[in-house]
Design a protein around this motif. Structure first.
Motif, PDB file in Angstrom:
ATOM      1  N   ARG A  91     -19.193  12.798  11.012  1.00  0.00           N
ATOM      2  CA  ARG A  91     -19.890  13.362   9.857  1.00  0.00           C
ATOM      3  C   ARG A  91     -20.158  12.290   8.790  1.00  0.00           C
ATOM      4  O   ARG A  91     -19.306  11.451   8.508  1.00  0.00           O
ATOM      5  N   ARG A  92     -21.397  12.319   8.252  1.00  0.00           N
ATOM      6  CA  ARG A  92     -21.884  11.455   7.175  1.00  0.00           C
ATOM      7  C   ARG A  92     -22.113  10.008   7.604  1.00  0.00           C
ATOM      8  O   ARG A  92     -22.432   9.161   6.774  1.00  0.00           O
ATOM      9  N   GLU A  93     -21.948   9.726   8.907  1.00  0.00           N
ATOM     10  CA  GLU A  93     -22.367   8.402   9.378  1.00  0.00           C
ATOM     11  C   GLU A  93     -23.884   8.379   9.490  1.00  0.00           C
ATOM     12  O   GLU A  93     -24.524   9.392   9.803  1.00  0.00           O
ATOM     13  N   ARG A  94     -24.462   7.195   9.228  1.00  0.00           N
ATOM     14  CA  ARG A  94     -25.923   7.030   9.297  1.00  0.00           C
ATOM     15  C   ARG A  94     -26.202   5.856  10.220  1.00  0.00           C
ATOM     16  O   ARG A  94     -26.180   4.703   9.803  1.00  0.00           O
ATOM     17  N   PHE A  99     -27.663  17.408  10.620  1.00  0.00           N
ATOM     18  CA  PHE A  99     -27.726  16.234  11.480  1.00  0.00           C
ATOM     19  C   PHE A  99     -29.205  15.925  11.736  1.00  0.00           C
ATOM     20  O   PHE A  99     -29.907  16.665  12.406  1.00  0.00           O
ATOM     21  N   THR A 136     -25.553  13.915   8.366  1.00  0.00           N
ATOM     22  CA  THR A 136     -25.383  12.778   9.274  1.00  0.00           C
ATOM     23  C   THR A 136     -26.752  12.373   9.799  1.00  0.00           C
ATOM     24  O   THR A 136     -27.638  13.221   9.950  1.00  0.00           O
TER      25      THR A 136
END
Length: 540
Positions: free
Chosen positions: A349-352, A463, A491
């Motif tokens: 979660r919240r990785e780009r 997402f 994400t």
């Protein structure tokens, strides 16, 4: 070299230029900027003589060769990509064609009585061909095509079998090989992958002719141009410096003009107040008269013209679980070509994640595997709990209904939304005024992409999977999109060739290379610092 002197131009009821002037001098590299519809393409067409100004003059020095690349590449079929590029290389290609004809004539027994004249002419033409470095032409053409990511097979194959984007690269290669005295390039950075873009950057930096170009890629523009010519309100204004400098100068000029305008308005209000107060008094008649005359003589300061920029506050995405997607022992091949073998990859979660790799490395395939558009040959792909997926791909534009207008398309998707909110959404993605009444079937590729993006982000999933989301977006729309996504709490997994977009939004990099898959913590800027290159295909 090229001068536009007091040109005026009107298209239908739209005034594009009013007594505007600018010049392109030998060796200058100029970026042409302005909002969509301001007249950038019309300006190019006036320089090439395809259109004439209504008033004023466009002058080009005698003997100057001009190469013009635009988005309308026309039909290309029946030749190899290599031949198509060489055929458009200017004088040398004409000499090569005559040389080819003379070689055929020398082998023709029916022309034996002309042989002395043919051989004499062949010697002259051959000498001219050598002067023009013609024997190196094929090597240079292959070098340019390779720089634009063509394989040897694609160079020698029928250009008619290529997609529109690859045909545009052929048209661009033709101009680059020609090396004219002046190049006019209308959006040369469209349709290019990152490796090709960086190669083109280096090529144009080393080009010693004059260059006038438009581009929606600010990083590309910054590295090439040393001047900006802005079209705004019918005028051409020249700024010395790159795009960043122009933006800063423009903002400073607007600030100064606004301050002058406000000071003058305050002074005028004060004078008018005095006149109104004392105009009926005989004792102040002389003073009142003097002030009225003074006001009549004052040259009024105009407020700065406001560029239409619309921002939009996208609602927050619902929270997903910590594990967003997982790929375990994934295998994928197309025919004999192995794309992935035993791939393990997970997103939290919240990785780009931005995905880097040369053409054919499997960037779009990875996005398709993650979104379920393509199934793995072996292995499993698992979406996490409470994950709501939004996928932007080029084929996503096919879902638009041709007979619905832009506004109806938004209303169909969000029937509960208010008209004001949807108009603000449309405006944020470049549909203002009558644009919202356009039918979807007449929209350009860029307009369709903007509409699909607007429909996706109004009620954002948690997402986002984006495949080249910035293609065809102008700089202002890109900035709006970057601002919206910077505040997005979901994400992201995305592919982009826009370095400004990559640097602003990524916090992880997945690099796909022939040696394997490499993951990097930190975003694109950190990736460049750690690896020493801006794209995987640029290793020394």
């Amino acid at each position: 070299m090229i001068r536009l002197e007091n040109i005026s131009k009107q298209n239908s009821h739209r005034i594009l230029f009013i007594e505007a002037s600018a010049a392109l001098l030998r060796g200058e590299k100029i970026g042409l900027v302005g909002p969509n519809g301001a007249g950038k393409t019309t300006l190019f067409r006036m320089i090439t003589g395809e259109e004439a100004p209504d008033e004023g003059q466009v002058s080009v020095d005698r003997g100057i060769t001009i190469g013009y690349f635009d988005q309308d590449v026309g039909d290309m079929a029946g030749h190899s990509a290599l031949a198509e590029v060489m055929n458009g290389a200017g004088p040398v290609s004409e000499v090569a064609a005559e040389l080819h004809d003379l070689e055929h004539a020398m082998a023709d027994p029916d022309r034996a009585d002309e042989m002395d004249a043919i051989i004499h002419r062949y010697g002259e033409v051959q000498h001219r061909f050598e002067e023009l470095d013609g024997y190196a032409l094929e090597g240079r053409a292959r070098e340019v095509l390779a720089g634009l990511s063509f394989t040897q097979e694609m160079m020698d194959g029928d250009v008619g079998a290529l997609s529109g984007g690859w045909k545009m690269r052929v048209a661009l290669a033709r101009i680059l090989l020609m090396r004219p005295d002046a190049m006019l390039l209308d959006e040369p950075s469209n349709h290019l992958d990152l490796e090709s873009l960086i190669w083109l950057e280096a090529f144009l930096q080393g080009y010693d002719g004059a260059l006038l170009m438009t581009s929606h890629d600010r990083a590309f523009m910054n590295r090439i141009v040393t001047k900006i010519v802005e079209i705004d309100g019918g005028q051409l204004t020249t700024y010395s410096g790159d795009y960043e400098f122009y933006e800063a100068q423009r903002a400073q000029s607007e600030k100064q003009q606004q301050a002058q305008f406000e000071r003058q308005q305050a002074m005028l209000a004060k004078e008018i107040k005095f006149i109104e107060r004392f105009k009926a008094r005989a004792s102040h008649a002389a003073q009142v008269q003097s002030r009225v005359k003074k006001l009549d003589k004052i040259e009024r300061v105009e407020p700065p013209r406001r560029r239409q920029t619309v921002s939009f506050d996208f609602p927050p995405a619902p929270r997903s679980g910590e594990d967003v997607v997982g790929l375990k022992a994934v295998h994928k091949r197309y025919g004999a070509r192995v794309i992935y073998e035993d791939l393990d990859f997970s997103i939290r979660r919240r990785e780009r994640w931005c995905v880097m790799g040369v053409n054919g490395a499997g960037k779009s395939t990875l996005l398709k595997l993650v979104t379920g558009t393509t199934e793995p040959d072996q292995g499993i792909v698992t979406l996490g709990g409470s994950v709501r997926l939004g996928y932007f791909a080029q084929h996503a534009m096919e879902v638009l209904e041709g007979d619905r207008t832009v506004f109806q398309s938004l209303e169909d998707t969000f029937p509960q939304a208010g008209q004001g909110s949807l108009r603000a959404l449309a405006g944020a993605f470049g549909f203002s005024g009558d644009d919202v009444e356009k039918k979807c079937r007449v929209l350009s590729g860029g307009e369709k992409a903007r509409l699909v993006m607007a429909r996706m982000l109004y009620d954002p999933p948690n997402f986002l999977v984006l495949d080249e989301p910035t293609n065809h977006l102008d700089i202002a729309t890109k900035e709006m999109l970057i601002g919206a996504l910077a505040n997005y709490e979901g994400t992201m997994l995305f592919v982009s060739h826009d370095r400004h977009f990559l640097a602003a939004l990524s916090n992880r990099v997945l690099e796909l290379t022939p040696e394997g898959v490499h993951a990097y913590g930190g975003g694109y800027t950190e990736y460049v610092a750690r690896t020493g290159h801006e794209a995987p295909g640029l290793r020394e």
